[in-house]
Each structure stands twice: as C-alpha cells, then as structure tokens.
Write an enzyme that holds these catalytic residues in place. Sequence first.
Site, PDB file in Angstrom:
ATOM      1  N   THR A  81       0.590  -1.328   0.277  1.00 25.60           N
ATOM      2  CA  THR A  81       0.109  -0.084   0.050  1.00 25.60           C
ATOM      3  C   THR A  81       1.383   1.283  -0.156  1.00 25.60           C
ATOM      4  O   THR A  81       1.646   1.299   0.996  1.00 25.60           O
ATOM      5  CB  THR A  81      -0.860  -0.022   1.060  1.00 25.60           C
ATOM      6  OG1 THR A  81      -1.330  -1.198   0.998  1.00 25.60           O
ATOM      7  CG2 THR A  81      -1.806   1.113   1.782  1.00 25.60           C
ATOM      8  N   GLY A  91      -3.611  -5.228   7.220  1.00 26.50           N
ATOM      9  CA  GLY A  91      -4.381  -4.130   7.767  1.00 26.50           C
ATOM     10  C   GLY A  91      -5.855  -4.644   8.941  1.00 26.50           C
ATOM     11  O   GLY A  91      -6.162  -4.090   9.537  1.00 26.50           O
ATOM     12  N   ASP A 130      -7.486  -0.982   6.612  1.00 28.62           N
ATOM     13  CA  ASP A 130      -6.626  -0.362   7.276  1.00 28.62           C
ATOM     14  C   ASP A 130      -6.694   1.236   6.849  1.00 28.62           C
ATOM     15  O   ASP A 130      -6.740   2.162   7.297  1.00 28.62           O
ATOM     16  CB  ASP A 130      -5.350  -0.689   8.327  1.00 28.62           C
ATOM     17  CG  ASP A 130      -4.218  -0.793   7.779  1.00 28.62           C
ATOM     18  OD1 ASP A 130      -4.731  -1.709   6.330  1.00 28.62           O
ATOM     19  OD2 ASP A 130      -3.455  -0.591   7.513  1.00 28.62           O
ATOM     20  N   ARG A 189     -14.398  -7.157   2.385  1.00 29.93           N
ATOM     21  CA  ARG A 189     -13.455  -6.570   2.917  1.00 29.93           C
ATOM     22  C   ARG A 189     -12.448  -5.308   2.635  1.00 29.93           C
ATOM     23  O   ARG A 189     -13.165  -4.930   1.788  1.00 29.93           O
ATOM     24  CB  ARG A 189     -12.244  -7.909   3.101  1.00 29.93           C
ATOM     25  CG  ARG A 189     -11.015  -7.340   3.990  1.00 29.93           C
ATOM     26  CD  ARG A 189     -10.155  -6.787   3.852  1.00 29.93           C
ATOM     27  NE  ARG A 189      -8.719  -6.491   4.128  1.00 29.93           N
ATOM     28  CZ  ARG A 189      -7.790  -5.519   3.865  1.00 29.93           C
ATOM     29  NH1 ARG A 189      -8.071  -4.915   2.998  1.00 29.93           N
ATOM     30  NH2 ARG A 189      -7.182  -6.023   4.862  1.00 29.93           N
ATOM     31  N   VAL A 190     -12.735  -4.679   4.044  1.00 28.88           N
ATOM     32  CA  VAL A 190     -12.199  -2.935   3.891  1.00 28.88           C
ATOM     33  C   VAL A 190     -10.898  -3.083   4.910  1.00 28.88           C
ATOM     34  O   VAL A 190     -10.716  -4.168   5.525  1.00 28.88           O
ATOM     35  CB  VAL A 190     -13.338  -2.227   4.600  1.00 28.88           C
ATOM     36  CG1 VAL A 190     -12.683  -0.490   3.864  1.00 28.88           C
ATOM     37  CG2 VAL A 190     -14.252  -1.684   4.128  1.00 28.88           C
ATOM     38  N   THR A 195       1.765   0.113   6.259  1.00 32.09           N
ATOM     39  CA  THR A 195       1.741  -0.054   5.625  1.00 32.09           C
ATOM     40  C   THR A 195       1.489  -1.963   5.943  1.00 32.09           C
ATOM     41  O   THR A 195       2.140  -2.599   7.451  1.00 32.09           O
ATOM     42  CB  THR A 195       2.407  -0.194   4.456  1.00 32.09           C
ATOM     43  OG1 THR A 195       2.105  -2.014   3.643  1.00 32.09           O
ATOM     44  CG2 THR A 195       4.076  -0.245   4.979  1.00 32.09           C
TER      45      THR A 195
HETATM   46  C1  SD4 Z   1      -4.452  -3.513   3.959  1.00 30.37           C
HETATM   47  N1  SD4 Z   1      -3.091  -2.242   4.864  1.00 30.37           N
HETATM   48  O1  SD4 Z   1      -5.263  -3.481   2.747  1.00 30.37           O
HETATM   49  C2  SD4 Z   1      -3.421  -3.351   3.404  1.00 30.37           C
HETATM   50  C3  SD4 Z   1      -2.572  -3.267   2.766  1.00 30.37           C
HETATM   51  C4  SD4 Z   1      -1.014  -3.573   2.822  1.00 30.37           C
HETATM   52  O2  SD4 Z   1       0.881  -3.390   2.225  1.00 30.37           O
HETATM   53  O3  SD4 Z   1      -0.510  -2.391   3.200  1.00 30.37           O
HETATM   54  N2  SD4 Z   1      -0.416  -3.565   1.931  1.00 30.37           N
HETATM   55  O4  SD4 Z   1      -4.809  -4.752   4.350  1.00 30.37           O
END
Ligand code: SD4
Length: 320
Positions: A184, A238, A215, A212-213, A235
Amino acid sequence: VMTSPLVVNTWPFTNATETAWQILSASGSALDAVEMGCTTCEKLQCDGTVGFGGSPDENGETTLDAMIMDGDTQNVGAVGCLRRVKSAASVARAVLEHTRHTLLVGELATQFALQLGFKEETLETDHSRQLHQQWRDNNCQPNFWMNVKPDPAQSCGPYSRDWAAAAAAQASTPSWASAKAHDTIGMVAIDSQGKMAAGTSTNGAIHKIPGRVGDSPVPGAGAYVDGAVGGAAATGDGDVMMRFLPSFFAVEAMRSGAEPAEACRSALARIVARHPEFVGAMVALTKDGKHGAACHGIDSFPYSVAGGGEGVRVINVSCE
Ligand code: SD4
C-alpha cells in the site's frame, strides 16, 4: 511563514514521491501533493498493490480503499471497497472536499463518485484474472476464512457454516504471512505553508472475502495527521493493524516527544505483543521535518523521501 516542504511515503514508490515533490516545491498544498502522489501510484499500479488490476477478491474483483486527511482541520475523506472507479485517492479527496462525511463504501461510494463525474471502468485486467485463476487452481488457498468448513462440492466456496469443524480445514495459515509483499502507498507531506496532510491508497488484501475493507481508509489506522505534531502512515496486514490504530498511536507518541522512528516502533510493538507473526511497516514525519520508519516480519523496509535540501531518495530501515 515559509517552511521547507517535505514528503515521505511507504516503499520505494519514488514516482509517487516525485509527483508530490513537484507539487510541494511549486508551493502547492500538502493535500494536493498527497492526493496526486497516491494517484500516481494508482495509475502505475505500484507493485500491483495499489490501483486497478491487483489483489482480486474471491470473486475476482479488485476493489479500492483510500483516505486523505487534512492535518490543519483534521478532516478526513475516505472510500472503502470502492468498485469500478480507478482513482480512489481523488474520490477520497472529493469526500473530504464536498461532504460532511468521512467514509463512503462499496457500490454506494461508486455511485457518489459517478455523480461527481468520475469515470466508471472495470478494475479487472489480464493480470488480476490470472491471479484469481491461480488461486482457484490452488484450491483457493490462502484464504481469510476461519472456523468454517469448505463445501467439498465447491472447493472455492460458498462455504458451509459448519462452525464445529473449525480446526482442520483452514488449519491456521495466517493468510498474510504466506502472501507475498503487500505494498500500500501511505504518504505524509508538509507544504511551504507548514500545513500537513496524510493519505493512503491500496487494493487491499489479495483473495479477500468480498466486502472486506482494510486499515488504509480508517483514520488512525492506515494514516493519521495532526498538523501541530506530525503524521504517520502504515502498510501491512490491515485486518490486524486496524484494531490497534497504529498511525494514531505514532502521532501521539511524537506528541509526547518520541522521534518518528521510535514512535513507529512503539506503535508496531503494541501489535506484535499480541500478534508475533504480524507483518507490517510504518513511516512517520514530524511537523519540523524529522522522519523515520519501523517494520516487523520482513527484513527491511524501504521508504521514500523528498525535501530537506535533497530530491527524491529511498531510505532502507532494518526491521526489529
Ligand atoms: C490492507 N494495509 O488493505 C493494506 C494492505 C497493505 O501493504 O498495506 N499492503 O490491509
């Protein structure tokens, strides 16, 4: 008062940093820098984990999560599980600029975006179709279900709700630990007016349960900023991170005097105490332009910086 602009973001996504830096060095706002920096990653599909064509869910659909937070007002605009619109960061910005709401989700967030003239287009690509097919060929592993027994007639779900059959089938492959890097974009910026902003954009977790959502669009989890102190972005896994509000934690630690790297370390330590297998990383920036990062569950974490007398560069941090 003129201050020296600065931007940091997760991972070596230097194209995003460059976009943000161009805006900041032309006296643009931190909000614009963060929005357009994240947008660059969405367009370039940074590492496949930002923007369209990555992380298909169990139905093969890519959905997007994004947030933008104004450090001056501490107002937030965010979207979760946004469907069929590529520019999630700009839709988040529109939630910030044009509504009194904070977070819009799913199909209705899409309808909101379309009302404002955003373009509707598929987020599917050959690559995302291929990822989805590989997952099906591999019996849909890893997945995010627990305590349910897969229906043997349909190996990739739907799942029968045999709660008693817990342990066996989904033994406990923590899906995140077995998945590859997850990247992310999270960004924090200070502009020449000394104002700060933070933001995120992601396509979330691969093979997630539809709906799903993560963080990333949750204030305090994926990112947080208080212009009087500083900002942070996260990142990683999440699903776990959002229970601990690590970005809020890091900002509060900096408020109490912690250096950015130390603030990130203590935010992650709180998660690791309960989840030793946790995989994630954070980056933080103070209002005076000090920055740092921390990580867990990987060897090292590269983050990108521009400002403070230098152009775009990548700093690699060893993890705890
Ligand atoms: C998530 N935090 O949707 C995000 C994915 C992520 O590095 O950070 N990937 O969980």
